[in-house]
Design a protein around this motif. Sequence first.
Motif, mmCIF file in Angstrom:
data_model
loop_
_atom_site.group_PDB
_atom_site.id
_atom_site.type_symbol
_atom_site.label_atom_id
_atom_site.label_comp_id
_atom_site.label_asym_id
_atom_site.label_seq_id
_atom_site.Cartn_x
_atom_site.Cartn_y
_atom_site.Cartn_z
ATOM 1 N N GLY A 106 0.780 -1.229 0.000
ATOM 2 C CA GLY A 106 0.000 0.000 0.000
ATOM 3 C C GLY A 106 0.814 1.282 0.000
ATOM 4 N N THR A 107 2.155 1.170 0.032
ATOM 5 C CA THR A 107 2.982 2.377 0.005
ATOM 6 C C THR A 107 3.279 2.773 -1.439
ATOM 7 N N PHE A 108 4.019 3.868 -1.597
ATOM 8 C CA PHE A 108 4.346 4.336 -2.942
ATOM 9 C C PHE A 108 5.291 3.385 -3.666
ATOM 10 N N ILE A 109 5.928 2.487 -2.926
ATOM 11 C CA ILE A 109 6.740 1.450 -3.570
ATOM 12 C C ILE A 109 6.073 0.094 -3.336
ATOM 13 N N ALA A 110 4.755 0.098 -3.526
ATOM 14 C CA ALA A 110 3.949 -1.088 -3.255
ATOM 15 C C ALA A 110 4.520 -2.332 -3.941
ATOM 16 N N GLN A 306 10.741 10.284 -2.090
ATOM 17 C CA GLN A 306 9.971 11.100 -1.163
ATOM 18 C C GLN A 306 10.772 12.247 -0.568
ATOM 19 N N GLY A 307 12.056 12.288 -0.854
ATOM 20 C CA GLY A 307 12.889 13.358 -0.319
ATOM 21 C C GLY A 307 13.085 13.259 1.176
ATOM 22 N N MET A 313 17.062 7.349 7.501
ATOM 23 C CA MET A 313 16.890 6.213 6.602
ATOM 24 C C MET A 313 18.117 5.295 6.644
ATOM 25 N N LEU A 314 19.304 5.887 6.680
ATOM 26 C CA LEU A 314 20.524 5.093 6.752
ATOM 27 C C LEU A 314 20.599 4.341 8.078
#
Length: 340
Positions: A106-110, A306-307, A313-314
């Motif tokens: 369901g995310t933008f990288i589904a 997503q910037g 994130m790292l």
Amino acid sequence: MSEISATHLASPRAIVERPARTRLAYLDGWRGLSIALVLIGHFFPVPGINLGVLGVEFFFVLSGRLMAEILFIERYPLKKFFKRRFSRIYPALLVFVIVAMIALSGTFIAFKWKAALTALTFTYNYAGILLNRAGALDHIWSLCIEEHAYIILAAISAVVASRSRVIPLLLVLALVAMVNGAVSYWFLHMDYEITYWRTDVHIASILLSAAICLLKADGKLPTLLKGPYVAVSAAVGAVCLFMDSVPTPIHYLAAVPLLAIAVNALDFSTRFLSGWLSSLPMTTLGLWSYSLYLWQQPFYKFVYEQGSNPWPMLAGVFACALCSYYLIERPAREWLNRNW
């Protein structure tokens, strides 16, 4: 990417005495450098050069060297070779795909289940450019090429007994693959992914390094390539040729051969270089490299698309990778190698 133990080689008579094999720390450090380049390139990109792509090439030439040593010099039994490759690679990959498929639903990288299936069958590098893709799995293209290389090199080792015949065969196959890439990119006007995700093109990096490794083992490596500064000079030259301003096919026609020379010239390198690669931070990164490679991709996608702030994130990458290494990758490998 997947790891083959960086070791000294046992004599043919001593193949059964596996504990006698000594780990080469500077090759683990080379692997650590490879994953560091991937992470820097993805999370802190440097203008003018794609360090992520360069890091993958560092991995490939190292795999070529190590596979040549194991399959053609040590003549490691193929059944045990593939069992160890499976135990090293598949458990962590399976868990990564399942967790990512659930967590990213369901995310933008589904996730797409078909893409997941091609990742688990090591066909993503072709399916990803022809059929189905999922952003969190795009890095699996390089793992697919490495797995295909295991099969091809193992088949050659089983069929061609003489190293004097293996070396020219590897060189010819590498040259064909390099020309294939140049023709696809320059004359057929295919883009980067359609050209360089393909095993029939990108396997050149592994085959060329394997051939150079065998030339070294047979004492046929030119003296010019045995100097203490060859590894550094060749690696620096390769980095320069990987600049964005250099046409892409030149990266693989000229820069990759330099990297293949560099990784095989490490045995003759200065104490400073081998000592730095053998340092605890570099070798530790090398041990974690496969799990880091697996888990960096979804976090990188959040930063890229997503910037998001790259530092959290790292940190997420390392948290997931360390859990993967200590809870899945290493225990599964040890259990399978002990009981299978």
